[in-house]
Design a protein around this motif. Structure first.
Motif, PDB file in Angstrom:
ATOM      1  N   VAL A  10       0.847  -1.189   0.000  1.00 45.08           N
ATOM      2  CA  VAL A  10       0.000   0.000   0.000  1.00 45.08           C
ATOM      3  C   VAL A  10       0.884   1.242   0.000  1.00 45.08           C
ATOM      4  O   VAL A  10       1.699   1.443   0.912  1.00 45.08           O
ATOM      5  CB  VAL A  10      -0.945   0.009   1.210  1.00 45.08           C
ATOM      6  CG1 VAL A  10      -1.809   1.270   1.200  1.00 45.08           C
ATOM      7  CG2 VAL A  10      -1.820  -1.240   1.214  1.00 45.08           C
ATOM      8  N   VAL A  11       0.735   2.063  -1.033  1.00 38.37           N
ATOM      9  CA  VAL A  11       1.492   3.302  -1.178  1.00 38.37           C
ATOM     10  C   VAL A  11       0.508   4.425  -1.476  1.00 38.37           C
ATOM     11  O   VAL A  11      -0.280   4.319  -2.424  1.00 38.37           O
ATOM     12  CB  VAL A  11       2.534   3.199  -2.318  1.00 38.37           C
ATOM     13  CG1 VAL A  11       3.289   4.516  -2.479  1.00 38.37           C
ATOM     14  CG2 VAL A  11       3.512   2.053  -2.053  1.00 38.37           C
ATOM     15  N   GLU A  53       7.821   4.742  -5.831  1.00 38.89           N
ATOM     16  CA  GLU A  53       9.140   5.340  -5.972  1.00 38.89           C
ATOM     17  C   GLU A  53       9.933   5.192  -4.675  1.00 38.89           C
ATOM     18  O   GLU A  53       9.356   5.138  -3.582  1.00 38.89           O
ATOM     19  CB  GLU A  53       9.028   6.827  -6.329  1.00 38.89           C
ATOM     20  CG  GLU A  53       8.368   7.104  -7.672  1.00 38.89           C
ATOM     21  CD  GLU A  53       9.165   6.566  -8.862  1.00 38.89           C
ATOM     22  OE1 GLU A  53      10.393   6.363  -8.703  1.00 38.89           O
ATOM     23  OE2 GLU A  53       8.563   6.357  -9.926  1.00 38.89           O
ATOM     24  N   PRO A  54      11.261   5.150  -4.754  1.00 40.35           N
ATOM     25  CA  PRO A  54      12.083   5.116  -3.539  1.00 40.35           C
ATOM     26  C   PRO A  54      11.780   6.314  -2.643  1.00 40.35           C
ATOM     27  O   PRO A  54      11.593   7.434  -3.120  1.00 40.35           O
ATOM     28  CB  PRO A  54      13.518   5.182  -4.080  1.00 40.35           C
ATOM     29  CG  PRO A  54      13.421   4.628  -5.460  1.00 40.35           C
ATOM     30  CD  PRO A  54      12.084   5.075  -5.975  1.00 40.35           C
ATOM     31  N   GLY A  55      11.706   6.054  -1.358  1.00 38.32           N
ATOM     32  CA  GLY A  55      11.380   7.104  -0.404  1.00 38.32           C
ATOM     33  C   GLY A  55       9.917   7.168  -0.050  1.00 38.32           C
ATOM     34  O   GLY A  55       9.533   7.863   0.904  1.00 38.32           O
ATOM     35  N   ASP A  73      12.910   1.456  -0.290  1.00 40.35           N
ATOM     36  CA  ASP A  73      14.336   1.770  -0.425  1.00 40.35           C
ATOM     37  C   ASP A  73      14.770   1.825  -1.883  1.00 40.35           C
ATOM     38  O   ASP A  73      15.602   2.652  -2.269  1.00 40.35           O
ATOM     39  CB  ASP A  73      15.195   0.713   0.286  1.00 40.35           C
ATOM     40  CG  ASP A  73      15.247   0.914   1.792  1.00 40.35           C
ATOM     41  OD1 ASP A  73      15.058   2.063   2.239  1.00 40.35           O
ATOM     42  OD2 ASP A  73      15.471  -0.065   2.513  1.00 40.35           O
ATOM     43  N   ARG A  74      14.205   0.935  -2.695  1.00 33.89           N
ATOM     44  CA  ARG A  74      14.721   0.787  -4.057  1.00 33.89           C
ATOM     45  C   ARG A  74      13.629   0.269  -4.987  1.00 33.89           C
ATOM     46  O   ARG A  74      12.785  -0.536  -4.597  1.00 33.89           O
ATOM     47  CB  ARG A  74      15.908  -0.181  -4.048  1.00 33.89           C
ATOM     48  CG  ARG A  74      16.502  -0.477  -5.403  1.00 33.89           C
ATOM     49  CD  ARG A  74      17.818  -1.214  -5.255  1.00 33.89           C
ATOM     50  NE  ARG A  74      18.350  -1.639  -6.547  1.00 33.89           N
ATOM     51  CZ  ARG A  74      19.613  -1.997  -6.763  1.00 33.89           C
ATOM     52  NH1 ARG A  74      20.482  -1.979  -5.755  1.00 33.89           N
ATOM     53  NH2 ARG A  74      20.022  -2.375  -7.951  1.00 33.89           N
ATOM     54  N   ARG A  91      12.196  -1.463   3.849  1.00 34.84           N
ATOM     55  CA  ARG A  91      12.373  -1.883   5.234  1.00 34.84           C
ATOM     56  C   ARG A  91      11.352  -1.202   6.125  1.00 34.84           C
ATOM     57  O   ARG A  91      10.699  -0.234   5.731  1.00 34.84           O
ATOM     58  CB  ARG A  91      13.793  -1.537   5.714  1.00 34.84           C
ATOM     59  CG  ARG A  91      14.905  -2.313   5.056  1.00 34.84           C
ATOM     60  CD  ARG A  91      16.272  -1.812   5.515  1.00 34.84           C
ATOM     61  NE  ARG A  91      16.534  -0.452   5.054  1.00 34.84           N
ATOM     62  CZ  ARG A  91      17.489   0.337   5.542  1.00 34.84           C
ATOM     63  NH1 ARG A  91      18.245  -0.090   6.539  1.00 34.84           N
ATOM     64  NH2 ARG A  91      17.670   1.545   5.051  1.00 34.84           N
ATOM     65  N   GLU A  92      11.264  -1.707   7.348  1.00 34.62           N
ATOM     66  CA  GLU A  92      10.362  -1.106   8.313  1.00 34.62           C
ATOM     67  C   GLU A  92      10.824   0.300   8.679  1.00 34.62           C
ATOM     68  O   GLU A  92      11.991   0.652   8.527  1.00 34.62           O
ATOM     69  CB  GLU A  92      10.285  -1.982   9.572  1.00 34.62           C
ATOM     70  CG  GLU A  92       9.567  -3.299   9.331  1.00 34.62           C
ATOM     71  CD  GLU A  92       9.466  -4.148  10.585  1.00 34.62           C
ATOM     72  OE1 GLU A  92       8.333  -4.312  11.087  1.00 34.62           O
ATOM     73  OE2 GLU A  92      10.503  -4.653  11.055  1.00 34.62           O
ATOM     74  N   LYS A  93       9.887   1.105   9.192  1.00 30.51           N
ATOM     75  CA  LYS A  93      10.191   2.503   9.519  1.00 30.51           C
ATOM     76  C   LYS A  93      11.391   2.642  10.446  1.00 30.51           C
ATOM     77  O   LYS A  93      12.151   3.607  10.358  1.00 30.51           O
ATOM     78  CB  LYS A  93       8.971   3.158  10.178  1.00 30.51           C
ATOM     79  CG  LYS A  93       7.885   3.606   9.229  1.00 30.51           C
ATOM     80  CD  LYS A  93       6.658   4.085   9.984  1.00 30.51           C
ATOM     81  CE  LYS A  93       6.970   5.294  10.865  1.00 30.51           C
ATOM     82  NZ  LYS A  93       5.741   5.785  11.560  1.00 30.51           N
ATOM     83  N   THR A  94      11.575   1.669  11.320  1.00 26.88           N
ATOM     84  CA  THR A  94      12.659   1.758  12.290  1.00 26.88           C
ATOM     85  C   THR A  94      14.031   1.610  11.646  1.00 26.88           C
ATOM     86  O   THR A  94      15.048   1.727  12.351  1.00 26.88           O
ATOM     87  CB  THR A  94      12.481   0.690  13.387  1.00 26.88           C
ATOM     88  OG1 THR A  94      12.143  -0.571  12.770  1.00 26.88           O
ATOM     89  CG2 THR A  94      11.377   1.083  14.355  1.00 26.88           C
TER      90      THR A  94
END
Length: 349
Positions: A10-11, A53-55, A73-74, A91-94
């Motif tokens: 989900v983005v 998109e990354p980010g 990330d990628r 990756r996870e937010k942490t």
């Protein structure tokens, strides 16, 4: 494919599904879990653009169960004359707590609890902090060390309070003591457990652990603990560089013996699908009975990590299992004002 097994990324409020290759791993042995998703599609014309998109912030869902919240990330894309492929990793937010430096003014706290200091450090990253167990007394004083990451700073505190930092499905930080929840299912080779491997490694185990305090006079405290599982003479001497008592050194000696023994015995089990007999997702931090007679295994182990994957062999879960003792936690006494260096965690065995 059953709706319960559909993987969605989900983005920006839009769910992307249809992934043909999936790897999602979460666990208590790493603060930040990771994922990789890909699909390859044959097409007669132009591929449909997926707005990823990354980010980008994202969520990973399996059916109606949220697995993680994180960041892209990628993004890798490739095309040929008759197909296109998209692969996304994140990756996870942490992950930002693991990657980024701890910067805070004035950089020290007085009379604050672990969760309060961690919340100050995590707030700039949009990460909330929750203590699911008692984290002990407030720190008399805690100061950041030059150049350490946010996770390094938090880990120093959690060692002193005997708790473990983990990431929630919502991407926030929680403090727990692992190994207190029963899984509600069992794993038996030849039934629901399709394969299992077991490693028994004594490389970092010793026959006896000798602990000594830092005092230079005849009153120097000391303690000893043995590991009966190590049959040959393998002593290890550890000098504790903080103020020590005989009782405290005894606890650490037993911790060294127990934790090292637990960490040396690990298993990896593979099951079909992502859900147990009750329909619940396999989750980390669960105690599960495991039976594999061919390996001589009949024990209750802790699920330290879960990897959900989908590929040519369909949907599978890989469970990283270890003895509960591998995560035994013992609070480390705070360093004295005259000596504030980091130490190896003492413990309880």
């Amino acid at each position: 494919m059953a709706a319960a097994d559909i993987v969605s990324l989900v983005v920006a409020g839009k769910a992307f599904a249809g992934w043909t290759d999936v790897d999602v791993e979460v666990g208590i042995d790493a603060l930040s879990g990771a994922f990789r998703m890909a699909f390859t599609e044959r097409w007669p014309g132009q591929p449909t653009a997926w707005e990823i998109e990354p980010g980008d912030a994202c969520e990973v869902w399996i059916g109606d169960d949220q697995v993680m919240t994180g960041w892209i990330d990628r993004r890798d894309a490739a095309v040929t004359v008759d197909s296109h492929r998209l692969e996304v990793t994140g990756r996870e937010k942490t992950c930002d707590l693991v990657d980024c430096s701890a910067i805070h003014r004035p950089g020290s706290w007085t009379g604050r609890r672990l969760e309060q200091i961690a919340a100050d450090l995590a707030a700039p990253f949009g990460i909330a902090v929750t203590a699911l167990v008692d984290t002990g007394a407030p720190f008399a004083r805690f100061a950041l060390q030059q150049g350490e990451t946010v996770f390094d700073a938090i880990e120093r505190m959690t060692r002193q309070r005997g708790v473990l930092p983990v990431t929630t499905a919502a991407g926030d930080l929680a403090f727990i003591r692992p190994g207190e929840v029963q899984a509600g299912y069992g794993l038996t080779l030849g039934e629901n457990l399709e394969s299992v491997s077991f490693a028994n490694d004594v490389t970092d185990r010793f026959s006896a652990y000798h602990l000594k305090g830092e005092a230079a006079d005849a009153s120097r405290p000391s303690a000893r603990a043995a590991d009966p599982g190590v049959r040959r003479h393998r002593p290890l001497l550890i000098v504790n560089d903080d103020d020590s008592t005989t009782a405290g050194l005894g606890e650490r000696a037993r911790w060294e013996a127990t934790v090292r023994a637990g960490q040396g015995q690990t298993a990896t089990g593979e099951v079909s699908g992502w859900r147990d007999q009750t329909g619940a997702l396999y989750r980390p931090d669960r105690l599960v009975p495991l039976k594999a007679g061919l390996l001589g295994l009949d024990a209750t182990l802790l699920v330290a990590s879960v990897r959900y994957s989908r590929g040519d062999q369909g949907s599978r879960s890989t469970l990283g299992l270890t003895r509960k003792e591998a995560y035994s936690l013992l609070a480390i006494p705070e360093p004295s004002a005259a000596r504030r260096s980091a130490t190896t965690p003492p413990g309880d065995a």
